[in-house]
Scaffold this active site. Structure first.
Site, PDB file in Angstrom:
ATOM      1  CG  LEU A  34      -1.979  -1.194   1.205  1.00 39.18           C
ATOM      2  CD1 LEU A  34      -2.930  -1.078   2.414  1.00 39.18           C
ATOM      3  CD2 LEU A  34      -2.801  -1.290  -0.089  1.00 39.18           C
ATOM      4  CG  LEU A  60       6.992  -7.829  -3.562  1.00 39.02           C
ATOM      5  CD1 LEU A  60       7.279  -7.489  -5.011  1.00 39.02           C
ATOM      6  CD2 LEU A  60       6.546  -9.273  -3.449  1.00 39.02           C
ATOM      7  CG  PHE A  81       0.464  -5.747 -11.582  1.00 37.83           C
ATOM      8  CD1 PHE A  81       0.388  -5.231 -12.864  1.00 37.83           C
ATOM      9  CD2 PHE A  81      -0.392  -6.783 -11.227  1.00 37.83           C
ATOM     10  CE1 PHE A  81      -0.517  -5.745 -13.784  1.00 37.83           C
ATOM     11  CE2 PHE A  81      -1.300  -7.307 -12.139  1.00 37.83           C
ATOM     12  CZ  PHE A  81      -1.363  -6.779 -13.417  1.00 37.83           C
ATOM     13  CB  SER A 125       7.547  -0.202 -18.992  1.00 35.93           C
ATOM     14  OG  SER A 125       7.450   1.109 -19.471  1.00 35.93           O
ATOM     15  CE1 TYR A 149       8.964   1.848 -13.461  1.00 33.25           C
ATOM     16  CE2 TYR A 149       9.069   2.828 -15.656  1.00 33.25           C
ATOM     17  CZ  TYR A 149       8.470   1.963 -14.756  1.00 33.25           C
ATOM     18  OH  TYR A 149       7.377   1.224 -15.154  1.00 33.25           O
ATOM     19  CE  LYS A 153       8.671  -1.777 -14.219  1.00 32.79           C
ATOM     20  NZ  LYS A 153       7.886  -2.768 -13.510  1.00 32.79           N
ATOM     21  NE  ARG A 231       5.352   9.367 -24.685  1.00 30.82           N
ATOM     22  CZ  ARG A 231       6.108  10.261 -25.347  1.00 30.82           C
ATOM     23  NH1 ARG A 231       5.959  10.455 -26.638  1.00 30.82           N
ATOM     24  NH2 ARG A 231       7.025  10.947 -24.682  1.00 30.82           N
TER      25      ARG A 231
HETATM   26  P1  NAD Z   1       0.747   1.420  -9.030  1.00 32.53           P
HETATM   27  O1  NAD Z   1       1.743   2.200  -8.257  1.00 32.53           O
HETATM   28  O2  NAD Z   1      -0.656   1.899  -9.052  1.00 32.53           O
HETATM   29  O3  NAD Z   1       0.743  -0.094  -8.529  1.00 32.53           O
HETATM   30  C1  NAD Z   1       1.892  -0.730  -8.017  1.00 32.53           C
HETATM   31  C2  NAD Z   1       1.508  -1.339  -6.676  1.00 32.53           C
HETATM   32  O4  NAD Z   1       2.634  -2.023  -6.120  1.00 32.53           O
HETATM   33  C3  NAD Z   1       1.084  -0.289  -5.640  1.00 32.53           C
HETATM   34  O5  NAD Z   1      -0.157  -0.658  -5.109  1.00 32.53           O
HETATM   35  C4  NAD Z   1       2.191  -0.328  -4.590  1.00 32.53           C
HETATM   36  O6  NAD Z   1       1.684  -0.054  -3.296  1.00 32.53           O
HETATM   37  C5  NAD Z   1       2.712  -1.745  -4.740  1.00 32.53           C
HETATM   38  N1  NAD Z   1       4.122  -1.945  -4.340  1.00 32.53           N
HETATM   39  C6  NAD Z   1       5.197  -1.259  -4.766  1.00 32.53           C
HETATM   40  N2  NAD Z   1       6.317  -1.751  -4.205  1.00 32.53           N
HETATM   41  C7  NAD Z   1       5.942  -2.796  -3.422  1.00 32.53           C
HETATM   42  C8  NAD Z   1       6.630  -3.700  -2.581  1.00 32.53           C
HETATM   43  N3  NAD Z   1       7.958  -3.637  -2.418  1.00 32.53           N
HETATM   44  N4  NAD Z   1       5.927  -4.655  -1.938  1.00 32.53           N
HETATM   45  C9  NAD Z   1       4.580  -4.727  -2.069  1.00 32.53           C
HETATM   46  N5  NAD Z   1       3.876  -3.886  -2.849  1.00 32.53           N
HETATM   47  C10 NAD Z   1       4.544  -2.930  -3.512  1.00 32.53           C
HETATM   48  O7  NAD Z   1       1.320   1.265 -10.516  1.00 32.53           O
HETATM   49  P2  NAD Z   1       0.598   0.722 -11.828  1.00 32.53           P
HETATM   50  O8  NAD Z   1       0.429   1.855 -12.751  1.00 32.53           O
HETATM   51  O9  NAD Z   1      -0.548  -0.134 -11.485  1.00 32.53           O
HETATM   52  O10 NAD Z   1       1.780  -0.163 -12.408  1.00 32.53           O
HETATM   53  C11 NAD Z   1       1.850  -1.564 -12.199  1.00 32.53           C
HETATM   54  C12 NAD Z   1       3.105  -2.096 -12.850  1.00 32.53           C
HETATM   55  O11 NAD Z   1       3.085  -1.780 -14.237  1.00 32.53           O
HETATM   56  C13 NAD Z   1       4.402  -1.522 -12.303  1.00 32.53           C
HETATM   57  O12 NAD Z   1       5.367  -2.552 -12.293  1.00 32.53           O
HETATM   58  C14 NAD Z   1       4.779  -0.478 -13.316  1.00 32.53           C
HETATM   59  O13 NAD Z   1       6.160  -0.247 -13.350  1.00 32.53           O
HETATM   60  C15 NAD Z   1       4.293  -1.118 -14.603  1.00 32.53           C
HETATM   61  N6  NAD Z   1       3.989  -0.160 -15.666  1.00 32.53           N
HETATM   62  C16 NAD Z   1       3.133   0.876 -15.417  1.00 32.53           C
HETATM   63  C17 NAD Z   1       2.859   1.791 -16.427  1.00 32.53           C
HETATM   64  C18 NAD Z   1       1.976   2.977 -16.173  1.00 32.53           C
HETATM   65  O14 NAD Z   1       2.093   3.971 -16.890  1.00 32.53           O
HETATM   66  N7  NAD Z   1       1.070   2.948 -15.208  1.00 32.53           N
HETATM   67  C19 NAD Z   1       3.432   1.624 -17.697  1.00 32.53           C
HETATM   68  C20 NAD Z   1       4.266   0.546 -17.909  1.00 32.53           C
HETATM   69  C21 NAD Z   1       4.548  -0.354 -16.888  1.00 32.53           C
HETATM   70  C1  WQD Z   2       2.659  11.383 -22.188  1.00 32.10           C
HETATM   71  C2  WQD Z   2       2.828  12.603 -23.088  1.00 32.10           C
HETATM   72  C3  WQD Z   2       4.472  14.157 -22.298  1.00 32.10           C
HETATM   73  C4  WQD Z   2       2.289  15.323 -18.676  1.00 32.10           C
HETATM   74  C5  WQD Z   2       5.584   7.407 -18.767  1.00 32.10           C
HETATM   75  C6  WQD Z   2       6.838   6.677 -18.387  1.00 32.10           C
HETATM   76  C7  WQD Z   2       6.853   5.321 -19.009  1.00 32.10           C
HETATM   77  C8  WQD Z   2       5.561   4.557 -18.696  1.00 32.10           C
HETATM   78  C9  WQD Z   2       4.340   5.366 -18.973  1.00 32.10           C
HETATM   79  C10 WQD Z   2       5.850   3.173 -16.778  1.00 32.10           C
HETATM   80  C11 WQD Z   2       4.284  13.021 -23.295  1.00 32.10           C
HETATM   81  C12 WQD Z   2       3.102  14.790 -22.279  1.00 32.10           C
HETATM   82  C13 WQD Z   2       2.670  14.736 -19.866  1.00 32.10           C
HETATM   83  C14 WQD Z   2       1.977  16.715 -18.664  1.00 32.10           C
HETATM   84  C15 WQD Z   2       2.428  16.781 -21.019  1.00 32.10           C
HETATM   85  N1  WQD Z   2       5.477   4.232 -17.285  1.00 32.10           N
HETATM   86  N2  WQD Z   2       2.736  15.449 -21.021  1.00 32.10           N
HETATM   87  N3  WQD Z   2       2.055  17.394 -19.847  1.00 32.10           N
HETATM   88  O1  WQD Z   2       6.238   9.914 -20.546  1.00 32.10           O
HETATM   89  O2  WQD Z   2       5.012   8.570 -22.322  1.00 32.10           O
HETATM   90  O3  WQD Z   2       5.545   7.534 -20.180  1.00 32.10           O
HETATM   91  O4  WQD Z   2       4.454   6.645 -18.336  1.00 32.10           O
HETATM   92  O5  WQD Z   2       6.484   2.267 -17.263  1.00 32.10           O
HETATM   93  O6  WQD Z   2       7.971   4.660 -18.524  1.00 32.10           O
HETATM   94  O7  WQD Z   2       7.969   7.420 -18.834  1.00 32.10           O
HETATM   95  O8  WQD Z   2       3.807   9.244 -20.243  1.00 32.10           O
HETATM   96  O9  WQD Z   2       1.790  10.378 -19.429  1.00 32.10           O
HETATM   97  O10 WQD Z   2       4.039  11.171 -18.617  1.00 32.10           O
HETATM   98  O11 WQD Z   2       3.371  11.591 -20.976  1.00 32.10           O
HETATM   99  O12 WQD Z   2       2.480  17.458 -22.060  1.00 32.10           O
HETATM  100  O13 WQD Z   2       1.673  17.310 -17.627  1.00 32.10           O
HETATM  101  O14 WQD Z   2       2.194  13.730 -22.454  1.00 32.10           O
HETATM  102  O15 WQD Z   2       5.441  15.084 -22.698  1.00 32.10           O
HETATM  103  O16 WQD Z   2       4.399  13.490 -24.601  1.00 32.10           O
HETATM  104  P1  WQD Z   2       5.229   8.903 -20.900  1.00 32.10           P
HETATM  105  P2  WQD Z   2       3.209  10.603 -19.722  1.00 32.10           P
END
Ligand code: NAD
Ligand code: WQD
Length: 336
Positions: A34, A60, A81, A125, A149, A153, A231
């Protein structure tokens, strides 16, 4: 009944996936510390599905706790996740990111080995494509990391590849998500960022609801249709369903498989803002601001491998993403 351990299941993508798993008849056990989520997400998933989740608040990094959970169940697969995901924060606090994301995964895999659980779905990602020079990106496109970050990954992908090579009875799906947005259509679960949102869609919804004055559009001089960043936004429910397809794939004992989960269509920042305004009949004031360091001009998927091998395609377009994100924001103006 198949039993799935979902780490990070209280989070944005994890909670939507837990709901789809329950609806499909899986037993779901969630562990989450959490640190970036609320328990309410779990109870909302339970009421939406009319089913129970076995929830454990634990970290974890605590191997002893983790072992106890594995001793109490016989899991068919793990969907992992749990991770920290804020790019800027990872630059400030690399050690915390490496420890949480990499040590956390190592602990989990070690306990899985002890318990003889060897089906693993990993949240990777599109960040593993670094600053891509060309889209659409296939799974074979060049990999690189442009921030800590992203490095966590990419390193975890290599770690899992080595683990699977050494243990051919393991089945691992690396799922490379593009830009997950939107919310469940009920508006009961969604994305609940703490503080100022880093990502575009939650920022847009907070401007629309009046919590923030205006959106800063980071750069309008990129080589795209209108100069703003492009994107591949993917509806979180489509993404969640992708995990169920990946679990099915693992039942075929495929070894290590890698899939892009995106729609294959890119939209610019201004296209997203305009669509949001039109579909929701609400205004989103914005100003053009300087580029954000590290942002790519354009990044979108070639999702044809997932379509062919998983039988998965996205069904929800940008309008539904904007509608559902707004519905969630309106119903929960202060998050959970
Ligand atoms: P999120 O932060 O909403 O969910 C991640 C969850 O993991 C959270 O509830 C957090 O409390 C829990 N957590 C983190 N570290 C922990 C630990 N050590 N032990 C137990 N719980 C832990 O993020 P999300 O957007 O749901 O992303 C889920 C996964 O997808 C992540 O691995 C993230 O890197 C990956 N991802 C997310 C995005 C995105 O843009 N949201 C894009 C690509 C990849
Ligand atoms: C999207 C577009 C910004 C905010 C990120 C992580 C990536 C993945 C997904 C986890 C871009 C523009 C954004 C704002 C803006 N996460 N923007 N004003 O950067 O593609 O990806 O989230 O794995 O690793 O880097 O996503 O939503 O931040 O941005 O103009 O206030 O919106 O420049 O073009 P991004 P984002």
């Amino acid at each position: 009944m198949k039993s799935i351990l979902v780490t990070g299941g209280a989070g944005f993508i994890g909670s939507h996936t837990a709901l789809e798993l329950l609806n499909a008849g899986y037993k779901v056990v969630v562990i989450d510390n959490l640190s970036n989520s609320k328990l309410t997400a779990i109870s909302r998933v339970e009421s939406l599905s009319s089913k129970k989740i076995d929830f454990y608040q634990m970290d974890l990094l605590n191997k002893k706790d983790l072992r106890e959970v594995f001793n109490a169940y016989s899991f068919d697969a793990v969907i992992h996740f749990a991770a920290l995901k804020a790019v800027g924060e990872s630059v400030e606090e690399p050690l915390r990111y490496y420890r949480n994301n990499i040590s956390g995964t190592i602990n989990l895999c070690e306990i899985m080995q002890e318990a003889g659980v060897n089906n693993f779905v990993f949240s990777s990602s599109a960040t593993v494509y670094g600053d891509p020079s060309q889209s659409p990106l296939t799974e074979d496109s060049e990999l690189s990391a442009v921030n800590p970050y992203g490095q966590t990954k990419l390193t975890t992908e290599y770690l899992l590849k080595d683990l699977q090579t050494a243990n051919p009875d393991w089945n691992v799906a690396l799922l490379r998500y593009f830009n997950p947005v939107g919310a469940h259509e009920s508006g009961e679960i969604g994305e609940d960022p703490s503080g100022i949102p880093n990502n575009l869609m939650p920022y847009v919804t907070q401007v629309a609801v009046g919590k923030r004055e205006k959106l800063s559009v980071f750069g309008n001089d990129y080589p795209t249709r209108d100069g703003t960043g492009e994107r591949d936004y993917i509806h979180v429910v489509d993404l969640a369903i992708g995990h169920l397809k990946a679990l099915k794939k693992l039942e075929e004992n495929p070894g290590l498989v890698v899939y892009n989960l995106g729609t294959g269509s890119g939209y610019t920042v201004l296209e997203l803002v305009k669509t949001f305004e039109k579909i929701n009949e609400v205004s989103v004031p914005y100003e053009i601001a300087p580029r954000r360091p590290g942002d790519a001009a354009s990044c979108f998927a070639d999702p044809s491998k997932a379509e062919k091998e998983l039988g998965w395609t996205t069904e929800r377009g940008l309008e539904e993403m904007c509608r559902d994100a707004w519905n969630w924001q309106q119903k929960n103006p202060n998050g959970y």
